[in-house]
Motif scaffolding. Sequence first.
Motif, mmCIF file in Angstrom:
data_model
loop_
_atom_site.group_PDB
_atom_site.id
_atom_site.type_symbol
_atom_site.label_atom_id
_atom_site.label_comp_id
_atom_site.label_asym_id
_atom_site.label_seq_id
_atom_site.Cartn_x
_atom_site.Cartn_y
_atom_site.Cartn_z
ATOM 1 N N ARG A 201 0.815 -1.223 0.000
ATOM 2 C CA ARG A 201 0.000 0.000 0.000
ATOM 3 C C ARG A 201 0.847 1.272 0.000
ATOM 4 N N ALA A 202 2.112 1.149 -0.427
ATOM 5 C CA ALA A 202 3.038 2.280 -0.359
ATOM 6 C C ALA A 202 2.511 3.517 -1.089
ATOM 7 N N ALA A 203 1.949 3.327 -2.270
ATOM 8 C CA ALA A 203 1.438 4.474 -3.037
ATOM 9 C C ALA A 203 0.299 5.157 -2.296
ATOM 10 N N GLU A 204 -0.558 4.365 -1.696
ATOM 11 C CA GLU A 204 -1.692 4.893 -0.947
ATOM 12 C C GLU A 204 -1.233 5.588 0.343
ATOM 13 N N LEU A 205 -0.276 4.989 1.042
ATOM 14 C CA LEU A 205 0.174 5.511 2.333
ATOM 15 C C LEU A 205 1.110 6.710 2.198
ATOM 16 N N GLY A 206 1.854 6.755 1.119
ATOM 17 C CA GLY A 206 2.837 7.829 0.948
ATOM 18 C C GLY A 206 4.191 7.495 1.547
ATOM 19 N N PHE A 207 4.379 6.261 1.965
ATOM 20 C CA PHE A 207 5.675 5.790 2.468
ATOM 21 C C PHE A 207 5.751 4.282 2.273
ATOM 22 N N ASP A 208 6.983 3.774 2.290
ATOM 23 C CA ASP A 208 7.196 2.345 2.063
ATOM 24 C C ASP A 208 7.568 1.661 3.378
ATOM 25 N N ALA A 209 7.888 0.378 3.290
ATOM 26 C CA ALA A 209 8.264 -0.382 4.489
ATOM 27 C C ALA A 209 9.718 -0.077 4.868
ATOM 28 N N PHE A 210 10.686 -0.563 4.083
ATOM 29 C CA PHE A 210 12.102 -0.362 4.403
ATOM 30 C C PHE A 210 12.725 0.771 3.590
ATOM 31 N N THR A 211 13.683 1.426 4.202
ATOM 32 C CA THR A 211 14.518 2.366 3.467
ATOM 33 C C THR A 211 15.354 1.575 2.471
ATOM 34 N N SER A 212 16.051 2.270 1.588
ATOM 35 C CA SER A 212 16.882 1.617 0.578
ATOM 36 C C SER A 212 17.945 0.741 1.242
ATOM 37 N N CYS A 213 18.174 -0.409 0.641
ATOM 38 C CA CYS A 213 19.122 -1.383 1.196
ATOM 39 C C CYS A 213 20.354 -1.484 0.305
ATOM 40 N N ASP A 214 20.959 -0.347 0.006
ATOM 41 C CA ASP A 214 22.091 -0.300 -0.913
ATOM 42 C C ASP A 214 23.196 -1.267 -0.502
ATOM 43 N N MET A 215 23.813 -1.867 -1.517
ATOM 44 C CA MET A 215 24.887 -2.828 -1.270
ATOM 45 C C MET A 215 26.211 -2.353 -1.849
ATOM 46 N N ASP A 216 26.370 -1.033 -1.958
ATOM 47 C CA ASP A 216 27.677 -0.486 -2.311
ATOM 48 C C ASP A 216 28.497 -0.361 -1.027
ATOM 49 N N GLY A 217 29.733 0.122 -1.162
ATOM 50 C CA GLY A 217 30.642 0.155 -0.018
ATOM 51 C C GLY A 217 30.212 1.037 1.125
ATOM 52 N N SER A 218 29.350 2.008 0.877
ATOM 53 C CA SER A 218 28.932 2.921 1.935
ATOM 54 C C SER A 218 27.818 2.355 2.798
ATOM 55 N N SER A 219 27.220 1.243 2.366
ATOM 56 C CA SER A 219 26.036 0.728 3.045
ATOM 57 C C SER A 219 26.044 -0.779 3.269
ATOM 58 N N ASN A 220 26.864 -1.527 2.507
ATOM 59 C CA ASN A 220 26.773 -2.989 2.549
ATOM 60 C C ASN A 220 27.094 -3.578 3.921
ATOM 61 N N TRP A 221 27.881 -2.845 4.749
ATOM 62 C CA TRP A 221 28.234 -3.345 6.076
ATOM 63 C C TRP A 221 27.009 -3.595 6.948
ATOM 64 N N ARG A 222 25.898 -2.923 6.633
ATOM 65 C CA ARG A 222 24.677 -3.134 7.413
ATOM 66 C C ARG A 222 24.148 -4.558 7.248
ATOM 67 N N PHE A 223 24.526 -5.196 6.141
ATOM 68 C CA PHE A 223 24.006 -6.525 5.831
ATOM 69 C C PHE A 223 25.087 -7.603 5.923
ATOM 70 N N VAL A 224 26.244 -7.385 5.292
ATOM 71 C CA VAL A 224 27.305 -8.395 5.325
ATOM 72 C C VAL A 224 28.083 -8.358 6.636
ATOM 73 N N GLY A 225 27.915 -7.303 7.413
ATOM 74 C CA GLY A 225 28.526 -7.216 8.730
ATOM 75 C C GLY A 225 27.501 -7.430 9.814
ATOM 76 N N HIS A 226 26.527 -6.509 9.883
ATOM 77 C CA HIS A 226 25.578 -6.539 10.998
ATOM 78 C C HIS A 226 24.503 -7.616 10.854
ATOM 79 N N MET A 227 23.774 -7.625 9.752
ATOM 80 C CA MET A 227 22.710 -8.616 9.631
ATOM 81 C C MET A 227 23.262 -10.035 9.593
ATOM 82 N N ALA A 228 24.457 -10.199 9.040
ATOM 83 C CA ALA A 228 25.086 -11.527 9.025
ATOM 84 C C ALA A 228 25.241 -12.064 10.441
#
Length: 453
Positions: A201-228
């Motif tokens: 319902r993102a279009a209806e609500l005006g917001f989505d569930a998760f923020t962007s989950c970028d996997m470049d070097g500035s953001s990938n640590w959130r997943f390959v480091g922390h979420m792992a």
Amino acid sequence: MSKKLLALVLALSMVMAMLLAGCSSKPDAEGSTPPAENSNSGAQTPDDNKDPAPAGTGSVYWLNFKPESDETLQKIAAMYKEQKGVDVKVVTAASGTYSQTLIAEMDKSAPPTIFVIGNQNGVKDWKDYALDLTGTPIANELNTDAYNLYDETGKLVSIGYCYECYGIIVNPDLLEQAGHKVEDIKNFETLKTVVEDIHARAAELGFDAFTSCDMDGSSNWRFVGHMANLEYYYEQEGTPWTECPATISGKYMENFKNLYDLCINNSLTAPNALSVGGHDASQEFKDGKAAFQIQGSWEFEDYKDTVPNATMIPYYCGVEGEEKAGLNCGTENCWAINSKASAEDQQATMDFMVWCVTDPEASRMLVDTFGVMPYKNAAESTNGFLADANEYSNNGCYVMNWATNFQPNVDEYRAVLTSALNQYNADQSDANWEQVRTAFVDGWATQYQAINS
């Protein structure tokens, strides 16, 4: 430089990688210049049967690990000098240089009396320089032993003086707009229900569930480091690792996949666009464009004005009994007292540390810069996400320790895993997920061998 310390240079190169891994994206300040050599009264270990050294006969030298706290620590040192008449010197190592600075300073005639031993590799390298803190006044002030480090003999080598946490940050106001409540989320099944409903319902609500989950070097640590970490944590199965295992089984890879898939498939940015990055997930969260973000307690100061009700929930991933899960809490900020310092300096250092965690004004200043201090009489944390961590613990939930700190040859390991995940993001086939599993599990053994052969 002494032979003992020279031998540590190569051993500590791996420690440096681990210290730099899995940290926040906040910038580090410039460190202080290491001090010139000066004399002290000689190295010795105090006799437990002797009376404590008279007040004012020793001094304190704190080699600080956290550049962002330098200004506060300099004020603390001046305050203690004014109140107690004891000299306290604080030297702050520049970001990324703590191990080298420690080696250099320990070889001087007046070495640090307080220094950081932040992980088990550090324990191996520096245990002979650490006073056994078992039963000491500062250890007796702790409210948890979750962040203590011991050597193979049971010696208490260092104790945590602050910690951080990470998990899933939630905007409760957006959840309520979508007809949900944070309290509704108790496990992966309920998290999935809320997330997928908001995304649909993102279009209806005006917001989505998760923020962007970028996997470049500035953001990938959130997943390959922390979420792992969720896979590593559960793979320990109640027996925390005390050193890097040569292999891992990947038994909980499907649980990692559960949460990872939920994030990338219900966010502001399509999975096939994640490898290039370019999205500011923190700004998206502050702007109210998404209700969830994978992040940590270091974001609190940046969020407290724009998303004042933000809270943090655990990495729900479908593991049995996860209703009692807490946040991922850990630290590499652990105090050690130099066992080679004079008895007078050791006593002065012990007295100073106890004052830091019991004096109302001093502990308030330190908690405000560190986020939280795990001591019974320290000031309460003003960091809401760390308060969430404490609440989970107080409610009997288990703490997910930072097993991710054991990732071997961390930069190379994460680089291969990131590449496999980006291939999977572009085409979520079973074959591509098998490549992720290979990078995650076999890659661990490969990198372990690379640094231990």
